[in-house]
Design a protein around this motif. Structure first.
Motif, PDB file in Angstrom:
ATOM      1  N   LEU A  43       0.818  -1.204   0.000  1.00 22.30           N
ATOM      2  CA  LEU A  43       0.000   0.000   0.000  1.00 22.30           C
ATOM      3  C   LEU A  43       0.858   1.263   0.000  1.00 22.30           C
ATOM      4  O   LEU A  43       1.868   1.331   0.692  1.00 22.30           O
ATOM      5  N   ASP A  44       0.432   2.254  -0.774  1.00 27.53           N
ATOM      6  CA  ASP A  44       1.063   3.575  -0.797  1.00 27.53           C
ATOM      7  C   ASP A  44       0.105   4.534  -0.082  1.00 27.53           C
ATOM      8  O   ASP A  44      -0.952   4.873  -0.610  1.00 27.53           O
ATOM      9  N   PHE A  45       0.481   4.946   1.122  1.00 23.73           N
ATOM     10  CA  PHE A  45      -0.421   5.770   1.933  1.00 23.73           C
ATOM     11  C   PHE A  45      -0.689   7.138   1.309  1.00 23.73           C
ATOM     12  O   PHE A  45      -1.760   7.705   1.506  1.00 23.73           O
ATOM     13  N   ARG A  46       0.252   7.672   0.532  1.00 22.85           N
ATOM     14  CA  ARG A  46       0.007   8.960  -0.139  1.00 22.85           C
ATOM     15  C   ARG A  46      -1.115   8.819  -1.165  1.00 22.85           C
ATOM     16  O   ARG A  46      -1.966   9.695  -1.300  1.00 22.85           O
ATOM     17  N   LYS A  47      -1.110   7.703  -1.888  1.00 19.52           N
ATOM     18  CA  LYS A  47      -2.159   7.471  -2.884  1.00 19.52           C
ATOM     19  C   LYS A  47      -3.513   7.236  -2.215  1.00 19.52           C
ATOM     20  O   LYS A  47      -4.539   7.682  -2.717  1.00 19.52           O
ATOM     21  N   VAL A  48      -3.510   6.544  -1.086  1.00 17.27           N
ATOM     22  CA  VAL A  48      -4.757   6.338  -0.337  1.00 17.27           C
ATOM     23  C   VAL A  48      -5.306   7.680   0.134  1.00 17.27           C
ATOM     24  O   VAL A  48      -6.498   7.954   0.009  1.00 17.27           O
ATOM     25  N   ALA A  49      -4.430   8.523   0.662  1.00 16.80           N
ATOM     26  CA  ALA A  49      -4.851   9.846   1.137  1.00 16.80           C
ATOM     27  C   ALA A  49      -5.464  10.650  -0.005  1.00 16.80           C
ATOM     28  O   ALA A  49      -6.523  11.269   0.161  1.00 16.80           O
ATOM     29  N   ALA A  50      -4.823  10.626  -1.169  1.00 21.56           N
ATOM     30  CA  ALA A  50      -5.342  11.375  -2.318  1.00 21.56           C
ATOM     31  C   ALA A  50      -6.698  10.827  -2.760  1.00 21.56           C
ATOM     32  O   ALA A  50      -7.637  11.595  -2.986  1.00 21.56           O
ATOM     33  N   ALA A  51      -6.834   9.515  -2.844  1.00 25.02           N
ATOM     34  CA  ALA A  51      -8.089   8.901  -3.293  1.00 25.02           C
ATOM     35  C   ALA A  51      -9.217   9.143  -2.286  1.00 25.02           C
ATOM     36  O   ALA A  51     -10.369   9.313  -2.676  1.00 25.02           O
ATOM     37  N   GLY A  52      -8.863   9.171  -1.004  1.00 21.93           N
ATOM     38  CA  GLY A  52      -9.885   9.332   0.034  1.00 21.93           C
ATOM     39  C   GLY A  52     -10.074  10.744   0.529  1.00 21.93           C
ATOM     40  O   GLY A  52     -10.812  10.976   1.478  1.00 21.93           O
ATOM     41  N   ASN A  53      -9.387  11.701  -0.093  1.00 21.05           N
ATOM     42  CA  ASN A  53      -9.445  13.099   0.336  1.00 21.05           C
ATOM     43  C   ASN A  53      -9.042  13.257   1.801  1.00 21.05           C
ATOM     44  O   ASN A  53      -9.700  13.962   2.569  1.00 21.05           O
ATOM     45  N   LEU A  54      -7.981  12.561   2.182  1.00 20.51           N
ATOM     46  CA  LEU A  54      -7.450  12.647   3.537  1.00 20.51           C
ATOM     47  C   LEU A  54      -6.176  13.474   3.510  1.00 20.51           C
ATOM     48  O   LEU A  54      -5.448  13.469   2.523  1.00 20.51           O
ATOM     49  N   ARG A  55      -5.899  14.164   4.610  1.00 17.51           N
ATOM     50  CA  ARG A  55      -4.665  14.941   4.689  1.00 17.51           C
ATOM     51  C   ARG A  55      -3.458  14.003   4.727  1.00 17.51           C
ATOM     52  O   ARG A  55      -2.514  14.160   3.985  1.00 17.51           O
ATOM     53  N   LYS A  56      -3.519  13.007   5.628  1.00 18.87           N
ATOM     54  CA  LYS A  56      -2.464  12.011   5.729  1.00 18.87           C
ATOM     55  C   LYS A  56      -3.101  10.708   6.190  1.00 18.87           C
ATOM     56  O   LYS A  56      -3.757  10.663   7.223  1.00 18.87           O
ATOM     57  N   ALA A  57      -2.904   9.636   5.408  1.00 20.56           N
ATOM     58  CA  ALA A  57      -3.532   8.353   5.714  1.00 20.56           C
ATOM     59  C   ALA A  57      -2.613   7.483   6.564  1.00 20.56           C
ATOM     60  O   ALA A  57      -1.397   7.495   6.402  1.00 20.56           O
ATOM     61  N   THR A  58      -3.238   6.729   7.460  1.00 24.11           N
ATOM     62  CA  THR A  58      -2.537   5.742   8.273  1.00 24.11           C
ATOM     63  C   THR A  58      -3.470   4.543   8.456  1.00 24.11           C
ATOM     64  O   THR A  58      -4.673   4.658   8.224  1.00 24.11           O
ATOM     65  N   LEU A  59      -2.908   3.428   8.870  1.00 23.18           N
ATOM     66  CA  LEU A  59      -3.732   2.241   9.102  1.00 23.18           C
ATOM     67  C   LEU A  59      -4.574   2.396  10.363  1.00 23.18           C
ATOM     68  O   LEU A  59      -4.125   2.968  11.353  1.00 23.18           O
ATOM     69  N   ALA A  60      -5.754   1.862  10.311  1.00 23.88           N
ATOM     70  CA  ALA A  60      -6.589   1.777  11.511  1.00 23.88           C
ATOM     71  C   ALA A  60      -5.963   0.753  12.448  1.00 23.88           C
ATOM     72  O   ALA A  60      -5.269  -0.167  12.014  1.00 23.88           O
ATOM     73  N   THR A  61      -6.201   0.911  13.738  1.00 24.89           N
ATOM     74  CA  THR A  61      -5.731  -0.091  14.696  1.00 24.89           C
ATOM     75  C   THR A  61      -6.597  -1.346  14.535  1.00 24.89           C
ATOM     76  O   THR A  61      -7.710  -1.267  13.986  1.00 24.89           O
ATOM     77  N   PRO A  62      -6.134  -2.498  15.019  1.00 28.46           N
ATOM     78  CA  PRO A  62      -6.973  -3.698  14.953  1.00 28.46           C
ATOM     79  C   PRO A  62      -8.339  -3.500  15.620  1.00 28.46           C
ATOM     80  O   PRO A  62      -9.356  -3.977  15.101  1.00 28.46           O
ATOM     81  N   GLU A  63      -8.372  -2.769  16.716  1.00 29.88           N
ATOM     82  CA  GLU A  63      -9.636  -2.513  17.411  1.00 29.88           C
ATOM     83  C   GLU A  63     -10.560  -1.634  16.564  1.00 29.88           C
ATOM     84  O   GLU A  63     -11.768  -1.887  16.486  1.00 29.88           O
ATOM     85  N   GLU A  64     -10.008  -0.593  15.955  1.00 27.87           N
ATOM     86  CA  GLU A  64     -10.810   0.276  15.087  1.00 27.87           C
ATOM     87  C   GLU A  64     -11.337  -0.500  13.877  1.00 27.87           C
ATOM     88  O   GLU A  64     -12.491  -0.348  13.489  1.00 27.87           O
TER      89      GLU A  64
END
Length: 158
Positions: free
Chosen positions: A70-91
């Motif tokens: 996964l490329d987090f910059r591309k995820v952020a761009a696709a999802g309109n997020l400032r900076k993307a990170t993985l959710a925790t297992p609980e989340e």
């Protein structure tokens, strides 16, 4: 309340999808489960729940081939997020109803944006994924997947 597995089967049946269910030993790693179910690692729809790092909101379920990263910059761009990170297992479990490794490439929550790397569906006629459980997979026609899930198709791989 029905399980994610039951929701998936109901959805696929109602949409007349071409699919099959494969039971197997519980496994969360995409390369190992591909070997168990007899599919290519790249057919595996790896589901990674991401969020906006700043405020823990803006959920994106990024789906990519099991043999890619996964490329987090591309995820952020696709999802309109400032900076993307993985959710925790609980989340991830709270938001999807599934443990990590069992999350299917579908979202049943209006809060989660579904983004699929086109490479997943362009390389193989079928995709494979854990069906809300670590011990059960679904192998689904790729064109049926796109028709039913209606994801945003955007590159999210390194």
């Amino acid at each position: 309340m029905s399980t994610v597995y039951e929701q998936l089967i109901t959805l696929l049946e109602s949409q007349r999808a071409r699919y099959r269910v494969v039971g197997h030993p519980a496994e969360g790693r995409s390369d190992l489960v591909a070997a168990i179910r007899g599919t290519h690692p790249g057919q595996g729809a790896k589901a990674m729940l991401c969020k906006n790092k700043a405020d823990n909101e803006g959920w994106v379920l990024a789906i990519l081939p099991g043999d890619r990263k996964l490329d987090f910059r591309k995820v952020a761009a696709a999802g309109n997020l400032r900076k993307a990170t993985l959710a925790t297992p609980e989340e991830a479990e709270r938001e999807t109803g599934c443990v990590i490794g069992a999350i299917p490439p579908f979202t049943f929550s209006p809060r989660i944006k579904l983004v699929v790397d086109p490479g997943l569906i362009e390389r193989f006629p079928e995709i494979a994924f854990n069906a809300g459980r670590l011990d059960t997979s679904i192998i689904l026609d790729s064109s049926d997947y796109v028709r039913i899930a209606q994801p945003l198709l955007e590159p999210v791989c390194v």
